[in-house]
Design a protein around this motif. Structure first.
Motif, PDB file in Angstrom:
ATOM      1  N   ARG A  15      17.028  -0.149  24.106  1.00 51.98           N
ATOM      2  CA  ARG A  15      16.634  -1.406  23.475  1.00 51.98           C
ATOM      3  C   ARG A  15      17.203  -1.481  22.066  1.00 51.98           C
ATOM      4  N   PHE A  20      14.510  -8.653  22.227  1.00 47.44           N
ATOM      5  CA  PHE A  20      15.557  -8.743  23.248  1.00 47.44           C
ATOM      6  C   PHE A  20      16.765  -7.941  22.796  1.00 47.44           C
ATOM      7  N   ARG A  43      18.381  -6.582  36.569  1.00 49.29           N
ATOM      8  CA  ARG A  43      17.013  -6.564  36.040  1.00 49.29           C
ATOM      9  C   ARG A  43      17.027  -6.368  34.527  1.00 49.29           C
ATOM     10  N   GLU A  47      15.686  -9.093  31.606  1.00 45.85           N
ATOM     11  CA  GLU A  47      14.689  -8.717  30.611  1.00 45.85           C
ATOM     12  C   GLU A  47      15.221  -8.814  29.185  1.00 45.85           C
ATOM     13  N   HIS A  48      16.462  -8.371  28.952  1.00 45.44           N
ATOM     14  CA  HIS A  48      16.974  -8.199  27.592  1.00 45.44           C
ATOM     15  C   HIS A  48      17.936  -9.305  27.137  1.00 45.44           C
ATOM     16  N   THR A 188      14.020 -16.993  35.897  1.00 44.67           N
ATOM     17  CA  THR A 188      12.742 -16.407  35.497  1.00 44.67           C
ATOM     18  C   THR A 188      11.611 -17.424  35.408  1.00 44.67           C
TER      19      THR A 188
END
Length: 273
Positions: A15, A20, A43, A47-48, A188
């Motif tokens: 991360r 994000f 995935r 998410e990021h 999403t």
């Protein structure tokens, strides 16, 4: 998860910020990846929203295949094409100019591009970083009455793809296109602001209200509270969610070199689990 090449240990997500952005290691995108690895990467992308793969040194064909993990590469009608692959678009800011405004790609199109991606060939020794802002986080922090108002508002943009081509004088005639200023992400379902500095105005409100609203939204969505910053080295590969973020190329490197290739993705792929 492992890739087809047995020497690869599988993707590791690092991360890069609390909201994000991530750097991915353990994947060699110059080689094919298997389905479980591709699904892991999708995935991570969902998410990021911004993924950076350092030192990949992708060829044009490899760049296209890397984007194909996430979405279908897009055949741009007006872009300058790379001689080795027509889905790759080369840029040299010494000729094309700099993109030093907060913006979203493909606003002439409905829907806009799902993904944009770059591979870097030459970068300045210092500076030349890129900023992204999380438009979904910016939306989350708005008040509920303001969200309700924005739900009926659209922004107006130039709808002629010729005005988005390299070297364009941006004066080709054509229709405008409207996009909602609140977008529900097609994969999403998460809502986010959807606004760019090239907006000509807002619909659903008076011109005076539109000017005030647009100014506020542009300032709010570019707040440092929602941003992440990456610097570059030759060979780096980055892709981002063009429907959940906007970006800004920092112009702090004078006449330094900045040469890269772009591949665009549409019709994003869902994960299988």
């Amino acid at each position: 998860m492992t890739t087809v090449a047995s020497k690869q240990a599988g993707p590791v997500v690092h991360r890069a910020g609390p909201r994000f952005g991530a750097e991915i290691t353990g994947v060699d995108l110059t080689r094919p990846v298997d389905d479980p690895t591709a699904d892991t990467l999708r995935r991570a992308f969902a998410e990021h929203k911004v993924l950076v793969f350092r030192g990949q040194h992708l060829t044009p064909d490899q760049h296209v295949e890397a984007v194909r993990i996430f979405a279908e590469p897009f055949d741009h009608p007006t872009a300058l094409r790379h001689p080795d692959n027509p889905l790759v678009y080369p840029y040299n800011v010494a000729q094309t100019g700099k993109a030093s405004t907060w913006h979203i790609g493909g606003l002439w199109r409905t829907p806009v591009f799902a993904i944009e991606s770059l591979t870097y060939q030459e970068v300045p020794e210092l500076g030349g970083h890129t900023l992204w802002a999380d438009l979904q986080a910016a939306y989350d922090d708005l008040s509920e009455p303001f969200k309700e108002l924005l739900g009926s508002v659209k922004a107006v943009y130039d709808g002629n793809a010729e005005n988005y081509a390299q070297g364009s004088r941006k004066n080709a005639p054509g229709d405008t296109v409207e996009h909602p200023v609140v977008l529900e992400h097609p994969l999403t379902g998460r809502k986010g602001l959807f606004i760019s500095t090239s907006a000509r105005g807002l619909t659903g409100v008076t011109p005076q209200e539109g000017t005030a609203l647009l100014d506020h939204l542009l300032r709010h969505a570019s707040s440092p509270n929602y941003t992440i910053r990456f610097g570059w080295r030759p060979g780096d590969f980055v892709l981002w969610d063009n429907q959940a973020t906007w970006h800004y190329a920092v112009d702090d490197y004078g006449d330094g070199a900045r040469v890269y290739r772009k591949v665009i993705g549409v019709e994003p792929l869902r994960t299988t689990s």
